[in-house]
Design an enzyme around this catalytic site. Structure first.
Site, PDB file in Angstrom:
ATOM      1  N   TYR A 180      -1.355   8.808  -1.789  1.00 46.72           N
ATOM      2  CA  TYR A 180      -2.616   9.333  -1.570  1.00 46.72           C
ATOM      3  C   TYR A 180      -3.024   9.570  -2.973  1.00 46.72           C
ATOM      4  O   TYR A 180      -2.395   9.689  -4.044  1.00 46.72           O
ATOM      5  CB  TYR A 180      -2.383  10.617  -1.219  1.00 46.72           C
ATOM      6  CG  TYR A 180      -3.691  11.749  -0.799  1.00 46.72           C
ATOM      7  CD1 TYR A 180      -4.449  11.357   0.138  1.00 46.72           C
ATOM      8  CD2 TYR A 180      -3.951  12.736  -1.935  1.00 46.72           C
ATOM      9  CE1 TYR A 180      -5.481  12.246   0.202  1.00 46.72           C
ATOM     10  CE2 TYR A 180      -5.114  13.435  -1.590  1.00 46.72           C
ATOM     11  CZ  TYR A 180      -5.898  13.122  -0.705  1.00 46.72           C
ATOM     12  OH  TYR A 180      -6.995  13.840  -0.363  1.00 46.72           O
ATOM     13  N   GLY A 182      -4.316  11.559  -5.301  1.00 44.40           N
ATOM     14  CA  GLY A 182      -3.989  12.464  -6.016  1.00 44.40           C
ATOM     15  C   GLY A 182      -2.581  12.767  -6.328  1.00 44.40           C
ATOM     16  O   GLY A 182      -1.969  13.471  -7.357  1.00 44.40           O
ATOM     17  N   LYS A 183      -1.596  11.994  -5.762  1.00 45.63           N
ATOM     18  CA  LYS A 183      -0.120  12.009  -6.224  1.00 45.63           C
ATOM     19  C   LYS A 183      -0.004  11.378  -7.633  1.00 45.63           C
ATOM     20  O   LYS A 183      -0.840  10.746  -7.960  1.00 45.63           O
ATOM     21  CB  LYS A 183       0.690  11.367  -4.918  1.00 45.63           C
ATOM     22  CG  LYS A 183       0.309  11.640  -3.526  1.00 45.63           C
ATOM     23  CD  LYS A 183       1.183  12.985  -3.268  1.00 45.63           C
ATOM     24  CE  LYS A 183       0.317  13.828  -2.365  1.00 45.63           C
ATOM     25  NZ  LYS A 183       1.005  13.924  -0.840  1.00 45.63           N
ATOM     26  N   ASN A 184       1.213  11.514  -8.035  1.00 46.47           N
ATOM     27  CA  ASN A 184       1.646  11.259  -9.245  1.00 46.47           C
ATOM     28  C   ASN A 184       1.564   9.716  -9.432  1.00 46.47           C
ATOM     29  O   ASN A 184       1.129   9.136 -10.428  1.00 46.47           O
ATOM     30  CB  ASN A 184       3.034  11.448  -9.701  1.00 46.47           C
ATOM     31  CG  ASN A 184       3.420  13.078 -10.017  1.00 46.47           C
ATOM     32  OD1 ASN A 184       2.601  13.844  -9.307  1.00 46.47           O
ATOM     33  ND2 ASN A 184       4.256  13.480 -11.073  1.00 46.47           N
ATOM     34  N   LEU A 185       1.696   8.936  -8.340  1.00 44.53           N
ATOM     35  CA  LEU A 185       1.418   7.442  -8.355  1.00 44.53           C
ATOM     36  C   LEU A 185       0.433   7.479  -6.918  1.00 44.53           C
ATOM     37  O   LEU A 185       0.781   7.263  -6.138  1.00 44.53           O
ATOM     38  CB  LEU A 185       2.705   6.743  -8.177  1.00 44.53           C
ATOM     39  CG  LEU A 185       2.586   5.155  -8.046  1.00 44.53           C
ATOM     40  CD1 LEU A 185       1.705   4.470  -9.320  1.00 44.53           C
ATOM     41  CD2 LEU A 185       3.895   4.283  -7.715  1.00 44.53           C
TER      42      LEU A 185
END
Ligand code: PLP
Length: 363
Positions: A180, A182-185
């Site tokens: 998604y 906004g996740k870190n990746l």
């Protein structure tokens, strides 16, 4: 304005690579299952230090397909923390099984291993520790408390984190993660992946994501359509090359918050389990009178958030599980106090100082 996450600052760093890669995909028209997908799967498996990565349509599907690959279905129970994003429980219910919840630990928000004993029955088919906020749950303690029960890590918030030197995604029998935005990746749309060291489980997930089809128009089992777009694979490969640098910047920012906040008596900073190297997907503090404090931050242009305002057992979607207020007192108390402060790799010390100053004012 200081946003909770700043996706534009990340895009600036990969814009050229994404434009070049996307131009190639557009020219080849290999929109589904193009070569960039297999390439990203190999890169992410290597990065995660596990043998197999199967890319899918989103993180919730990754959890569901992993559960189905483990053989979870109707009549089974799966244990997971009450303090998580709702998708962990959704995936269990969508696989046809019953979510059984446990409470969490106050300072980390992670699943309380001491609650597992009471939650496990002869029908427990899997345990889903969630690596919440970017730090791994104590998977080895989960295993010791429930020997023989498969562990599915929800690693959606912990790409790159380590516990005892082992990457999130390699701690359990199988793991699910989310890309998604906004996740870190994060991708430029939805995406997810299943990670596992077990070739047979990986093969089952491959079948399930693609209409149960080992070869075109051969359908061995009832499946799904849940694939990662080729365009998203291009973005993810470009970002993966920078993930360690970005996670290190997140750790530096978290350490800076720790020290800026240490003198403020009313604030509880997030605890870190011994043996963990977190990647700080979120930086949740605990504050009294949280809703008023949040309002003050927002009106000062600071994008704070709440993760999560309602524990799973008190959501409308899971009312039918039959839990009540008071069943998971730690998760319930945390949901009234947690406040996630802006944290992203490019946040500046001056921005962090302003966040803390505004927080001090509100308190
Ligand atoms: C984001 C997230 C998911 C779901 O991922 P999607 O890609 O949005 O479906 C699952 N679990 C946790 C803990 C998450 O943070």
């Amino acid at each position: 304005m200081i946003p909770l996450v700043d996706l534009a600052a990340q895009h600036d760093q990969v814009a050229d690579e994404v434009a070049t890669g996307w131009a190639q995909v557009l020219k080849s028209t290999a929109f589904v299952d193009g070569p960039a997908v297999g390439q990203f799967e190999a890169e992410f498996a290597e990065y995660s230090e596990v043998a197999h990565c199967v890319a899918v349509g989103n993180g919730t599907d990754a959890l569901e397909l992993a559960l189905r690959a483990l053989g979870v279905g109707p009549g089974d129970e799966c244990v997971l923390p009450a303090n998580t994003f709702v998708a962990t429980a959704e995936a269990v219910a969508r696989a046809g099984a019953t979510p059984v919840l446990v409470d969490c630990v106050w300072d980390t928000g992670l699943l309380d291993v001491d609650g597992l004993g009471a939650a496990i029955t002869s029908r427990t088919k899997a345990i889903l520790p969630v690596h919440l906020y970017g730090q791994p749950a104590p998977v080895e303690r989960v295993r010791a408390a429930a020997p023989g029960i498969p562990v599915l890590e929800d690693a959606a918030q912990a790409q790159g984190a380590r516990r005892g030197g082992v990457r999130a995604g390699g701690l359990g029998d199988i793991a699910a993660t989310s890309f998604y935005p906004g996740k870190n990746l994060g991708a430029y749309g939805d995406g997810g992946a299943v990670l596992t060291g077990d070739a047979e489980l990986a093969q089952r997930v491959r079948l399930l994501r693609e209409h149960g089809s080992p070869r075109k128009y051969e359908h061995a089992t009832l499946g799904f359509n849940s694939r990662l777009d080729t365009l998203q694979a291009v973005v993810l490969s470009a970002k993966l090359r920078r993930l360690d640098t970005w996670n290190a910047a997140r750790r530096a920012a978290a350490a800076r918050y720790d020290s800026l906040l240490s003198g403020i008596p009313d604030i509880g900073t997030p605890g870190v389990l011994e043996g963990n190297e977190p990647v700080w997907h979120l930086y949740p503090v605990r504050v009294p009178d949280r809703d008023r404090v949040l309002e003050h931050l927002r009106s000062a242009g600071i994008g704070a958030g709440i993760h999560y305002p309602t524990p799973v057992h008190l959501t409308g979607a899971f009312r039918s599980l039959g839990y009540h207020t008071g069943d998971f007192p730690v998760a319930e108390a945390l949901s009234g106090q947690l406040l996630s402060l802006p944290l992203f790799p490019e946040i500046t010390p001056a921005q962090q100082a302003r966040v803390v100053e505004t927080l001090r004012e509100a308190l």
